[in-house]
Design a protein around this motif. Structure first.
Motif, PDB file in Angstrom:
ATOM      1  N   PHE A 191      25.446  77.234  13.123  1.00 32.35           N
ATOM      2  CA  PHE A 191      24.998  77.815  14.492  1.00 32.35           C
ATOM      3  C   PHE A 191      26.006  78.156  15.354  1.00 32.35           C
ATOM      4  O   PHE A 191      25.616  78.811  16.316  1.00 32.35           O
ATOM      5  N   GLN A 228      19.025  87.944  13.003  1.00 29.59           N
ATOM      6  CA  GLN A 228      18.999  86.598  13.308  1.00 29.59           C
ATOM      7  C   GLN A 228      19.902  86.344  14.481  1.00 29.59           C
ATOM      8  O   GLN A 228      20.184  84.915  14.816  1.00 29.59           O
ATOM      9  N   ARG A 229      20.636  87.058  14.900  1.00 29.51           N
ATOM     10  CA  ARG A 229      21.584  86.979  15.831  1.00 29.51           C
ATOM     11  C   ARG A 229      22.739  86.201  15.502  1.00 29.51           C
ATOM     12  O   ARG A 229      23.465  85.513  16.296  1.00 29.51           O
ATOM     13  N   PHE A 230      23.129  86.108  14.246  1.00 26.90           N
ATOM     14  CA  PHE A 230      24.440  85.460  13.624  1.00 26.90           C
ATOM     15  C   PHE A 230      25.635  86.641  13.960  1.00 26.90           C
ATOM     16  O   PHE A 230      26.035  87.049  12.825  1.00 26.90           O
ATOM     17  N   SER A 261      24.238  80.123  20.704  1.00 25.47           N
ATOM     18  CA  SER A 261      24.484  78.959  19.982  1.00 25.47           C
ATOM     19  C   SER A 261      23.624  77.684  20.465  1.00 25.47           C
ATOM     20  O   SER A 261      23.084  77.549  21.351  1.00 25.47           O
ATOM     21  N   ARG A 317      26.025  81.791  15.778  1.00 25.35           N
ATOM     22  CA  ARG A 317      24.887  82.375  16.269  1.00 25.35           C
ATOM     23  C   ARG A 317      24.962  82.628  17.914  1.00 25.35           C
ATOM     24  O   ARG A 317      25.749  81.713  18.552  1.00 25.35           O
TER      25      ARG A 317
END
Length: 817
Positions: A143, A643-645, A149, A146
């Protein structure tokens, strides 16, 4: 939770040292053979401690006056007479109220002044600890890619480990097994506080994501370099573990002295003691005194978790309560002065614990003098000086935001580093001269100056205040007698210095392989310089952190130094920064854990093994998870990843390597450049501690003795991206709890302050986890109503509160650079 701990059937816990190996797995017996006492029976009161001993040599009394954490004599005497305030939470502790204790109120409030002989180096502790390392390190690594985070901290592990340990105690059969020829008990009796402490230490050293992963991300994703999995492993292990050697050498300076408090540890220690209280002694004179302390912690945690849904999701205007910007959302000056996201927050109002503690940590932990010094720095430099500089046009401020961490070109747009890079990722000099110099916001520029000042202030402050004691400790001739906790630890065998030095040599060799066996462009002497910087600054920074709970960062110094000595080497700069900064940071993290073990009376050899094994294991986990994510998450590190990674850490690291490694500080800070005036802060930082020192000597009982120049300059090191809102609200809450409540309601403070802090932090973590996994990952947006929409409508939130917007084609700044 309040069940009485029963001794092992073997009787070893009741005093038999001969059976220690029955509990331990493969390590040496931790107790000295000729030590048989289980509890230090100290008949003297703590007033006869080393700090107050009548045999102190001349001058020690004066040094006490300059110790900001040591209470005034009158305060000590008052609390000495009030034994209930020292031990209002446990009958056993109450029975020891008149024994020797720490001279520091904070330590007395959290740490027991006695020891129990309990097994801690058990198969149960190692199994639970390493399992949590596996889960925590893998989740945090995944995470960290991301934005936004999410992360698990050691506090979460501390809470989770309790039911796991109690479950093991009740379910696993009581039998012995042989592991590598060593006899181990599957179930060594009741799950105890020392086993629990070892598990927390394993989580503490392994849950934080290795800084080296950002180097690897910048390499693989942005520089398109791949040196292979072996390089990634030895890079991560060497950067994470090099600090152990430094930590071992710093023990006599940063762990053993009573004055080295390490305030952050007191929260974990207090919570641990509350979990294992054998008897509840109510204190009806304070709020919450009727209930067991652990129940108070659970209540605060529950309220904090539920409450966070309000400012964190349903009513986000409560998080940054900048009402002035709501009334003038498109006025740049109003948003610059009163905004809480990219402004100065002249009216610092927030109802969100995230804003108060997110960047700096809980304000219920540091002593009030540390909070006051940090707040002074924020007010003087970020509120007064930033306002003066910004509105007088210093550094072309009218064309730039007031406070953010981005870089800009001479049109006011974000700096496009791709325009000055060659295909080989080196600096294109002609393109740079044709494009633009770098510009940064007012607070960002000032933060560099304050970083310079903090470094020189740190050196001078340490020399003035601690040089004699450091030299005495080095010569083993200090007159500071051991406090009760050091006396209790003397029955355990110390981890030999050669263990730490051997580990340091092995990891240093791995570091040499990392930088020389691969085309990193980092020379051997530059690598040694980075390690030398981390070693030299570990002691002065450690002293400040141990006393105030603040760590002065070396990131700017390492970038500054390497950017001058070997410009044009971005990968080498990233490595130099990591070995120079993170080695120091890791060393002090390990020292902090050693102090935690010191407070919990954990045998030093067990501590050494737990720290080293958990750290090394987590390095393998993090590299495995990182490569799995990069190979299996589609579009990972792209700004449009669904997914905003988006790999925010690696992206920032890449940008910093370009600015400092390619353009270099010579193009930014040297004489004649835009920000050359910031170099004067080196001189300011060196002079300020001398002025404060003379003032404290002239008026030893005045507030001047509390002034700490390194903290005034470097305490607010997270601005930007943090804002004065974070620090000022933190300072206000700290003033309430660490000054007013401590002064006027000491019984409540000594009983529940640290547990309240732990409950607020854990509740926030749990609330954040629920919102993240339930709403954010499922792309469920917050309710649309005025309380959420008004926040996003301001220039402060959007980050475009700029006074002058240039028409297309026009530029500002110097004509040549």
């Amino acid at each position: 939770m309040n069940d009485t701990l029963h001794p092992r059937s073997s009787g070893a816990a009741s005093g038999g040292m001969e059976d220690e190996d029955d509990w331990n797995s493969s390590w040496e017996m931790d107790l000295d053979e000729n030590t048989t006492e289980t509890t230090h029976e100290a008949g003297e009161h703590y007033q006869s401690n080393a700090r107050n001993d009548t045999d102190c040599e001349e001058g020690e009394e004066y040094e006490q006056l300059l110790d900001p954490n040591l209470p005034d004599h009158e305060t000590i005497e008052l609390h000495r007479m009030d034994s209930g305030s020292l031990a209002s939470f446990d009958d056993e502790t109450a029975s020891k109220a008149n024994e020797e204790n720490s001279p520091y109120e904070e330590v007395r409030a959290a740490v027991r002044n006695y020891d129990e002989d309990l097994p801690c180096n058990t198969l149960r502790a190692w199994t639970i600890g390493m399992s949590l390392v596996l889960v925590g390190a893998s989740m945090n690594t995944l995470f960290s890619l991301r934005q936004p985070s999410i992360g698990l901290g050691a506090l979460v592990a501390q809470v989770i480990a309790w039911p796991l340990g109690r479950g093991w105690e009740k379910v696993v059969p009581n039998r012995q097994v042989n592991i590598f020829g060593f006899r181990c008990d599957l179930n060594p009796g009741p799950f105890n506080i020392k086993e629990h402490s070892i598990i927390v230490v394993m989580a503490s050293v392994s849950f934080s994501v290795a800084y080296a992963t950002d180097i690897i991300l910048a390499q693989l994703v942005f520089y398109k370099q791949n040196f292979g999995i072996v390089f990634q492993l030895i890079l991560t292990i060497s950067t994470q573990s090099l600090g152990y050697g430094i930590a071992g050498m710093m023990r006599k300076f940063l762990v053993y002295p009573a004055s080295m408090i390490w305030p952050e540890n007191l929260v974990a220690v207090d919570l641990m003691n509350a979990m294992y209280e054998k008897h509840h002694a109510p204190d009806l004179s304070v709020v919450g005194g009727r209930m067991p302390r652990y129940r108070w912690f659970g209540l605060v945690t529950f309220i904090s978790a539920v409450y966070y849904f309000i400012p964190g999701y349903f009513a986000q205007f409560l998080s940054v309560f900048a009402f002035a910007t709501w009334m003038a959302p498109q006025d740049p000056v109003v948003n610059q002065l009163f905004g809480g996201t990219t402004g100065l927050s002249l009216l610092p109002i927030t109802f969100d614990w995230t804003q108060i503690s997110g960047y700096i940590g809980s304000p219920l932990i540091p002593p009030w003098h540390a909070i006051a010094n940090t707040t002074i720095g924020v007010v003087v430099f970020y509120m007064i000086l930033s306002t003066l500089f910004h509105y007088t046009g210093v550094w072309y401020a009218q064309f730039l935001p007031m406070s953010d961490s981005s870089t800009y070109d001479n049109t006011g747009a974000r700096y496009d580093v791709s325009r000055i890079l060659t295909p080989e990722f080196t600096l294109d000099e002609e393109a740079y001269k044709a494009y633009s110099p770098i510009f940064i916001s007012t607070t960002f520029a000032l933060s560099y100056g304050l970083s310079f000042a903090a470094i020189t202030a740190l050196i001078v402050y340490t020399y003035l205040h601690h040089s004699k004691s450091i030299w005495a400790q080095y010569q083993n001739s200090t007159n500071e007698k051991p406090d009760i906790h050091m006396k209790l630890m003397q029955k355990y065998k110390e981890a030999p210095s050669w263990w730490y030095l051997s580990l340091f040599g092995i990891v240093l060799a791995l570091g040499f392989i990392t930088v020389l066996a691969y085309p990193t462009n980092l020379t051997w002497w530059a690598f040694l310089l980075a390690v030398g910087i981390s070693f030299v600054f570990s002691l002065p920074i450690g002293i400040i952190q141990a006393v105030t709970n603040h760590q002065i960062g070396l990131n700017v110094l390492t970038e500054f130094v390497y950017g001058y000595i070997q410009p044009g080497r971005p990968l080498a700069l990233m490595l130099f920064k990591t070995y120079g900064f993170i080695t120091m940071s890791q060393a002090l993290s390990f020292v902090s854990d050693l102090k935690f073990g010191h407070y919990m009376k954990i045998p030093p050899r067990t501590m050494f093994m737990a720290q080293v094994v958990a750290t090394t294991f987590s390095c393998f986990i993090q590299i495995a998870v990182l490569n799995f994510a990069l190979g299996n998450i589609e579009g990972v590190c792209d700004l449009t990843q669904p997914q905003r990674f988006t790999c925010p850490g690696g992206r920032v690291f890449f940008s910093a390597s370009v600015i400092w490694g390619l353009i270099g500080p010579a193009q930014i800070f040297s004489p004649g450049q835009i920000y050359s005036g910031l170099l004067t802060f080196f001189v300011i930082g060196a002079v300020a501690p001398i002025i404060f020192w003379f003032a404290a000597r002239r008026w030893p009982r005045s507030p001047a003795k509390y002034l700490m120049a390194p903290l005034i300059f470097g305490g607010a090191g997270s601005i930007p991206p943090a804002t004065p809102l974070n620090y000022l609200s933190w300072g206000i809450v700290g003033y309430v709890f660490q000054h007013l409540v401590k002064k006027y309601h000491f019984r409540w403070w000594s009983r529940l302050n640290y547990l309240t802090s732990a409950g607020l932090d854990l509740g926030l973590a749990l609330g954040t986890l629920v919102i993240f996994f339930v709403f954010t990952l499922n792309e469920i947006e917050a309710p649309r109503w005025w309380g959420n929409d008004v926040v996003t409508s301001t220039m402060d939130y959007k980050g475009d509160a700029v006074q002058v917007i240039l028409p297309a084609g026009q530029t500002f700044g110097p004509q040549t650079w």
